[in-house]
Design a protein around this motif. Structure first.
Motif, mmCIF file in Angstrom:
data_model
loop_
_atom_site.group_PDB
_atom_site.id
_atom_site.type_symbol
_atom_site.label_atom_id
_atom_site.label_comp_id
_atom_site.label_asym_id
_atom_site.label_seq_id
_atom_site.Cartn_x
_atom_site.Cartn_y
_atom_site.Cartn_z
ATOM 1 N N MET A 35 14.351 -0.759 76.615
ATOM 2 C CA MET A 35 14.524 -2.197 76.368
ATOM 3 C C MET A 35 15.981 -2.554 76.071
ATOM 4 O O MET A 35 16.506 -3.539 76.581
ATOM 5 C CB MET A 35 13.635 -2.645 75.203
ATOM 6 C CG MET A 35 12.149 -2.516 75.460
ATOM 7 S SD MET A 35 11.543 -3.667 76.694
ATOM 8 C CE MET A 35 11.536 -5.175 75.773
ATOM 9 N N MET A 36 16.635 -1.753 75.254
ATOM 10 C CA MET A 36 18.021 -2.045 74.886
ATOM 11 C C MET A 36 18.961 -1.890 76.085
ATOM 12 O O MET A 36 19.868 -2.695 76.287
ATOM 13 C CB MET A 36 18.484 -1.144 73.740
ATOM 14 C CG MET A 36 17.786 -1.386 72.416
ATOM 15 S SD MET A 36 18.118 -3.021 71.750
ATOM 16 C CE MET A 36 16.452 -3.564 71.440
ATOM 17 N N LYS A 37 18.738 -0.866 76.892
ATOM 18 C CA LYS A 37 19.568 -0.672 78.086
ATOM 19 C C LYS A 37 19.353 -1.816 79.070
ATOM 20 O O LYS A 37 20.305 -2.291 79.691
ATOM 21 C CB LYS A 37 19.241 0.667 78.746
ATOM 22 C CG LYS A 37 19.804 1.856 77.986
ATOM 23 C CD LYS A 37 19.235 3.146 78.497
ATOM 24 C CE LYS A 37 20.138 3.804 79.468
ATOM 25 N NZ LYS A 37 19.617 5.124 79.896
ATOM 26 N N ARG A 38 18.128 -2.258 79.191
ATOM 27 C CA ARG A 38 17.820 -3.373 80.094
ATOM 28 C C ARG A 38 18.558 -4.651 79.673
ATOM 29 O O ARG A 38 18.919 -5.474 80.507
ATOM 30 C CB ARG A 38 16.312 -3.612 80.136
ATOM 31 C CG ARG A 38 15.913 -4.513 81.290
ATOM 32 C CD ARG A 38 14.434 -4.644 81.404
ATOM 33 N NE ARG A 38 14.006 -5.555 80.362
ATOM 34 C CZ ARG A 38 12.767 -5.745 79.997
ATOM 35 N NH1 ARG A 38 11.803 -5.070 80.565
ATOM 36 N NH2 ARG A 38 12.455 -6.598 79.052
ATOM 37 N N GLU A 39 18.796 -4.767 78.370
ATOM 38 C CA GLU A 39 19.531 -5.931 77.859
ATOM 39 C C GLU A 39 21.041 -5.743 77.951
ATOM 40 O O GLU A 39 21.800 -6.613 77.563
ATOM 41 C CB GLU A 39 19.126 -6.216 76.406
ATOM 42 C CG GLU A 39 17.685 -6.661 76.251
ATOM 43 C CD GLU A 39 17.367 -7.942 77.004
ATOM 44 O OE1 GLU A 39 18.230 -8.851 77.041
ATOM 45 O OE2 GLU A 39 16.255 -8.034 77.562
ATOM 46 N N GLY A 40 21.481 -4.572 78.426
ATOM 47 C CA GLY A 40 22.894 -4.329 78.651
ATOM 48 C C GLY A 40 23.639 -3.680 77.504
ATOM 49 O O GLY A 40 24.859 -3.584 77.537
ATOM 50 N N PHE A 41 22.906 -3.208 76.491
ATOM 51 C CA PHE A 41 23.558 -2.554 75.368
ATOM 52 C C PHE A 41 23.880 -1.103 75.690
ATOM 53 O O PHE A 41 23.183 -0.458 76.469
ATOM 54 C CB PHE A 41 22.677 -2.602 74.111
ATOM 55 C CG PHE A 41 22.421 -3.991 73.621
ATOM 56 C CD1 PHE A 41 23.448 -4.751 73.089
ATOM 57 C CD2 PHE A 41 21.156 -4.551 73.698
ATOM 58 C CE1 PHE A 41 23.223 -6.044 72.629
ATOM 59 C CE2 PHE A 41 20.914 -5.838 73.240
ATOM 60 C CZ PHE A 41 21.950 -6.586 72.710
ATOM 61 N N HIS A 42 24.935 -0.596 75.079
ATOM 62 C CA HIS A 42 25.276 0.829 75.144
ATOM 63 C C HIS A 42 24.414 1.493 74.073
ATOM 64 O O HIS A 42 24.531 1.163 72.894
ATOM 65 C CB HIS A 42 26.765 1.019 74.848
ATOM 66 C CG HIS A 42 27.200 2.435 74.894
ATOM 67 N ND1 HIS A 42 27.565 3.052 76.067
ATOM 68 C CD2 HIS A 42 27.305 3.365 73.924
ATOM 69 C CE1 HIS A 42 27.893 4.302 75.806
ATOM 70 N NE2 HIS A 42 27.743 4.518 74.519
ATOM 71 N N VAL A 43 23.552 2.412 74.479
ATOM 72 C CA VAL A 43 22.551 2.978 73.576
ATOM 73 C C VAL A 43 22.944 4.371 73.113
ATOM 74 O O VAL A 43 23.266 5.239 73.921
ATOM 75 C CB VAL A 43 21.167 3.013 74.261
ATOM 76 C CG1 VAL A 43 20.131 3.654 73.348
ATOM 77 C CG2 VAL A 43 20.727 1.611 74.654
ATOM 78 N N LEU A 44 22.898 4.562 71.803
ATOM 79 C CA LEU A 44 23.073 5.862 71.168
ATOM 80 C C LEU A 44 21.731 6.238 70.547
ATOM 81 O O LEU A 44 20.998 5.357 70.100
ATOM 82 C CB LEU A 44 24.133 5.798 70.069
ATOM 83 C CG LEU A 44 25.496 5.240 70.460
ATOM 84 C CD1 LEU A 44 26.297 4.892 69.223
ATOM 85 C CD2 LEU A 44 26.236 6.245 71.312
ATOM 86 N N VAL A 45 21.434 7.524 70.488
ATOM 87 C CA VAL A 45 20.170 7.976 69.914
ATOM 88 C C VAL A 45 20.431 9.082 68.896
ATOM 89 O O VAL A 45 21.190 10.010 69.171
ATOM 90 C CB VAL A 45 19.214 8.501 71.014
ATOM 91 C CG1 VAL A 45 17.940 9.071 70.404
ATOM 92 C CG2 VAL A 45 18.879 7.395 72.009
ATOM 93 N N ALA A 46 19.801 8.967 67.733
ATOM 94 C CA ALA A 46 19.818 10.019 66.718
ATOM 95 C C ALA A 46 18.373 10.313 66.347
ATOM 96 O O ALA A 46 17.559 9.390 66.225
ATOM 97 C CB ALA A 46 20.605 9.579 65.492
ATOM 98 N N ARG A 47 18.063 11.588 66.167
ATOM 99 C CA ARG A 47 16.673 12.002 65.915
ATOM 100 C C ARG A 47 16.364 12.288 64.452
ATOM 101 O O ARG A 47 15.238 12.617 64.114
ATOM 102 C CB ARG A 47 16.352 13.254 66.725
ATOM 103 C CG ARG A 47 16.630 13.119 68.193
ATOM 104 C CD ARG A 47 15.583 12.330 68.889
ATOM 105 N NE ARG A 47 15.898 12.261 70.319
ATOM 106 C CZ ARG A 47 15.159 11.651 71.194
ATOM 107 N NH1 ARG A 47 14.066 11.052 70.819
ATOM 108 N NH2 ARG A 47 15.513 11.618 72.452
ATOM 109 N N ASP A 48 17.376 12.187 63.583
ATOM 110 C CA ASP A 48 17.141 12.406 62.156
ATOM 111 C C ASP A 48 18.160 11.604 61.353
ATOM 112 O O ASP A 48 19.102 11.051 61.907
ATOM 113 C CB ASP A 48 17.175 13.898 61.803
ATOM 114 C CG ASP A 48 18.502 14.565 62.124
ATOM 115 O OD1 ASP A 48 19.560 13.963 61.835
ATOM 116 O OD2 ASP A 48 18.489 15.688 62.654
#
Length: 140
Positions: A35-48
């Motif tokens: 959803m965030m990428k579709r809105e054009g945001f640069h997405v970072l992910v952290a798992r903890d």
């Protein structure tokens, strides 16, 4: 995956429009990331929690979607650490959690969250909240 962060840019992601998704539930991460990428945001992910705090300090995202209960360091603790650091305290934080009691909400707001969203949630409504928070920042 302690401390590991993945960065993925959306098709029209712009520098300065970074969003960090900090959640240990893979299905939620995949959905929010899409959803965030579709809105054009640069997405970072952290798992903890520790990885989230490290990513916030290193990448300076404009907004963090932060799960309250993660391994290593809770989202509440991450939020408090972000707010106590002069370099990160202006980061927008949306707390995402299954903890829906009023005491939990008060803890999230007390830790410094800008918004508190309980799971399950509508990804469409969450994206709208993110866009409104970003627009408010741009107007300030």
């Amino acid at each position: 995956m302690n401390g590991q962060v993945n960065a993925r840019a959306g098709a029209s992601g712009k520098a300065g429009e970074k969003v960090l998704i900090a959640d240990d539930e893979p299905n939620i991460v995949v959905s929010l990331e899409f959803m965030m990428k579709r809105e054009g945001f640069h997405v970072l992910v952290a798992r903890d929690g520790l990885g989230a705090l490290e990513a916030i300090r290193r990448e300076h995202p404009r907004l963090v979607l932060l799960d309250a209960t993660m391994p290593g360091m809770t989202g509440f603790d991450v939020c408090e650490a972000v707010r106590s650091d002069v370099d990160t305290r202006d980061t927008r934080i949306v707390m995402l959690t299954a903890k829906g009691r009023e005491t939990d909400k008060a803890r999230g707001v007390g830790a410094g969250a800008d918004a508190y969203v309980t799971k399950p949630f509508s990804t469409r409504d969450l994206v709208q909240t993110v866009k409104e928070m970003m627009a408010r920042d741009a107007a300030e």
